[in-house]
Design a protein around this motif. Structure first.
Motif: not given
Ligand code: ZN
Length: 291
Positions: A47-73
């Protein structure tokens, strides 16, 4: 009338952007239109879910497994995101927190939430170490806590309602609301958590439900689904994964109630946009409930 005009403007902008630019460019374009956007990033089995609010604040829930950090980045960089205002690790399993150390190392982080659950793996230790190296406090989250993402998005933690020894049962379940619309992010929460949430009398009714545990048969009971009664369901998993997610049983349940379904294994990254009254997407949901 004003709302209809605004919505027409937004939809027209998106159509214009879609005609002239790539999908990613049009998503960037939509971020300038005061929308709440929710991005289910395709991280394979995880799982990796990114939320961006209307005033451009960001929330990231999870970032996948060890191989996926760079993809999420890469996904975040593509949207010109420099800071994660709220980072969440739902529970200590590698397919959720594996990529978090990479994100902590490479982005400014505001608040960091995890459940009160330790795990004896290098993946878990790497996250603790990355946080420590940045003097980033880990806030232990549990049900009953509330916070805001920017000025407009209200977030409530609905689970875990008590301490569990099992990792999945410790999953942070978060409901995010923008005006009239709400999204429920369930991590790998299971039947027991669903029953606890129902018993606790939380308002779990939500327009969008990210199904628990990648559509496993041990999550999303019929009782829970009927109480949430989502307009749209989302499953995050890898195509042809070894766990047979999503389960046939869950697909049959969604079909029974005609709930449109998005799947990262079949459709890649899924982006839902919300103006507080409507939810829309560049991609159409699946109409065939097949594994
Ligand atoms: Zn998982």
């Amino acid at each position: 009338m004003k709302r209809t005009l605004l919505l027409t403007f937004i939809i027209l902008s998106i159509i214009l952007c879609s005609c002239t630019q790539t999908n990613k460019e049009s998503i960037k374009c939509s971020l300038d239109n005061n929308l709440f956007s929710v991005h289910f990033i395709d991280v394979g089995q995880g799982d990796s879910t990114l939320l961006i609010s209307p005033d451009n604040k960001t929330m990231l829930i999870d970032a996948g497994d060890n191989s996926q950090g760079s993809k999420v980045a890469d996904y975040l960089n593509n949207l010109n995101i420099k800071k994660i205002d709220i980072l969440v690790g739902t529970h200590p399993d590698a397919d959720h927190i594996g990529g978090l150390d990479y994100i902590i190392d490479n982005f400014d982080i505001g608040l960091f939430y995890m459940p009160n659950k330790a795990h004896n793996t290098n993946t878990f230790k790497d996250v603790l170490l990355a946080a420590k190296n940045k003097n980033l406090k880990i806030n232990k989250a549990k049900s009953g806590m509330n916070f805001s993402l920017g000025k407009f998005i209200k977030c409530s933690i609905l689970s875990p309602t008590k301490n569990y020894s099992d990792n999945n049962l410790c999953s942070l379940v978060i409901k995010s609301t923008y005006k009239n619309k709400s999204f429920l992010f369930t991590g790998d929460a299971e039947f027991e958590n669903e029953q606890d949430m129902i018993k606790s009398n939380y308002n779990i009714k939500s327009n969008i439900l990210k199904l628990g545990h990648h559509g496993s048969s041990s999550s999303t009971s019929e009782d829970f689904l009927l109480k949430v009664m989502p307009d749209i369901a989302v499953i995050s998993c890898k195509y042809n994964n070894k766990y047979n997610h999503p389960s046939e049983k869950i697909l049959t349940l969604l079909k029974k109630y005609n709930i449109p379904l998005y799947r990262t294994d079949k459709q890649g990254d899924i982006v839902l946009l919300c103006d507080g009254y409507e939810i829309f997407s560049y991609k159409k949901p699946l109409t065939l409930y097949r594994r």
